[in-house]
Design an enzyme around this catalytic site. Sequence first.
Site, short mmCIF file in Angstrom:
data_model
loop_
_atom_site.label_atom_id
_atom_site.label_comp_id
_atom_site.label_asym_id
_atom_site.label_seq_id
_atom_site.Cartn_x
_atom_site.Cartn_y
_atom_site.Cartn_z
N ARG A 150 3.39 -45.81 34.89
CA ARG A 150 1.98 -45.53 35.17
C ARG A 150 1.37 -46.76 35.86
NH1 ARG A 150 3.18 -44.00 29.90
NH2 ARG A 150 2.96 -41.76 29.44
N LYS A 174 1.83 -46.21 26.40
CA LYS A 174 0.75 -45.71 25.56
C LYS A 174 1.04 -45.97 24.09
CE LYS A 174 -1.06 -42.02 28.53
NZ LYS A 174 -1.34 -40.57 28.62
N HIS A 245 -0.88 -41.16 41.30
CA HIS A 245 -0.05 -40.69 40.18
C HIS A 245 1.09 -39.80 40.66
CE1 HIS A 245 0.35 -40.67 35.84
NE2 HIS A 245 0.55 -39.37 35.85
N ARG A 248 4.61 -41.15 40.23
CA ARG A 248 5.26 -40.89 38.94
C ARG A 248 5.86 -39.48 38.91
NH1 ARG A 248 5.41 -42.56 33.51
NH2 ARG A 248 4.82 -41.01 31.94
N HIS A 271 7.57 -40.39 27.59
CA HIS A 271 6.91 -39.24 26.98
C HIS A 271 7.29 -39.15 25.50
CE1 HIS A 271 6.31 -36.89 31.00
NE2 HIS A 271 5.33 -37.73 30.76
N TYR A 280 8.24 -30.59 34.66
CA TYR A 280 8.92 -30.92 35.91
C TYR A 280 10.06 -29.97 36.22
CZ TYR A 280 6.22 -35.21 35.77
OH TYR A 280 5.18 -36.10 35.73
#
Length: 299
Positions: A150, A174, A245, A248, A271, A280
């Site tokens: 990111r 994150k 983005h 990514r 993730h 995806y």
Amino acid sequence: MKEFSDESVYCFIEYLQIEKNYSQYTIDFYRKDIDDFILFMTAQGLEAFMDVEYSDARLYVTDLYNQQYARSSAARKISCLRSFFKFLLREEKVKENPFALVIQRKEGIKLPKFFYVEEMELLFEACSNPTSLGKRNLALLELLYATGIRVSECANIQLKDVDFDFATLLVKGKGRKERYVPFGSFALDALQIYINEVRQHLLGTNQHQYLFLNSRGGPLTARGIRYILNKIIAEASLTGKIHPHMLRHSFATHLLNNGADMRTVQELLGHAHLSSTQVYTHVTKEHLRKTYMNFHPRA
């Protein structure tokens, strides 16, 4: 409890910070979502969290869709309030979680947009300027595409996070979760040129270890990275609605198109849930379908 309690909200925010280890960015969104909900419930004549029932939660969700919130935004607000009332239930400040049974509207899957390989080549050509900032921009673009990180993660990279011997990058994602992501020879070469020929020149008298620097020698912020990427995209003369983005998304899509397995891509992207990565597969299936329809003689 005679009114919507600030203490309850404060305790929940403290819980997110200490127990859940959420980023300040996420916490700010949660606080705003709760404040918006309180305003709505107050307008309905409710005075306390314990007064909120399932029918009130459904009414709030309906209002979100009537205001034409994007499905992702509405989903975030619902998730926030479900977690908030779950916390209040644990703390015995309410008797039930009115959002526990709230179901979001089902809509078609919004497929992430990505750059085709040919478009990526145009982006690399657009930042092949031999100047100091051109070399920095190339290293930035190469690393983002090579790792799928990111923009916010990229802004926090320090020199010590890059292992040039094994071509791997330590990424702080994150929830302060860390992961190692490999990168290829193109990114390795661009990074080495940037560090050996450019970074010290940009750094000047500044004292810090951030990898990517702005023209004044300070750390390049997430906003600054987005600005640079938008300029590269504009210079590449790519058309349509494009945002940084998509790099990514391109990383994940190109890996899956070339045979990478889902679990590996999930780990590389950072993730927490496989479902976040599975979107995806819809992109790659659509890509296969279009290729088939365009090139099979009897499609």
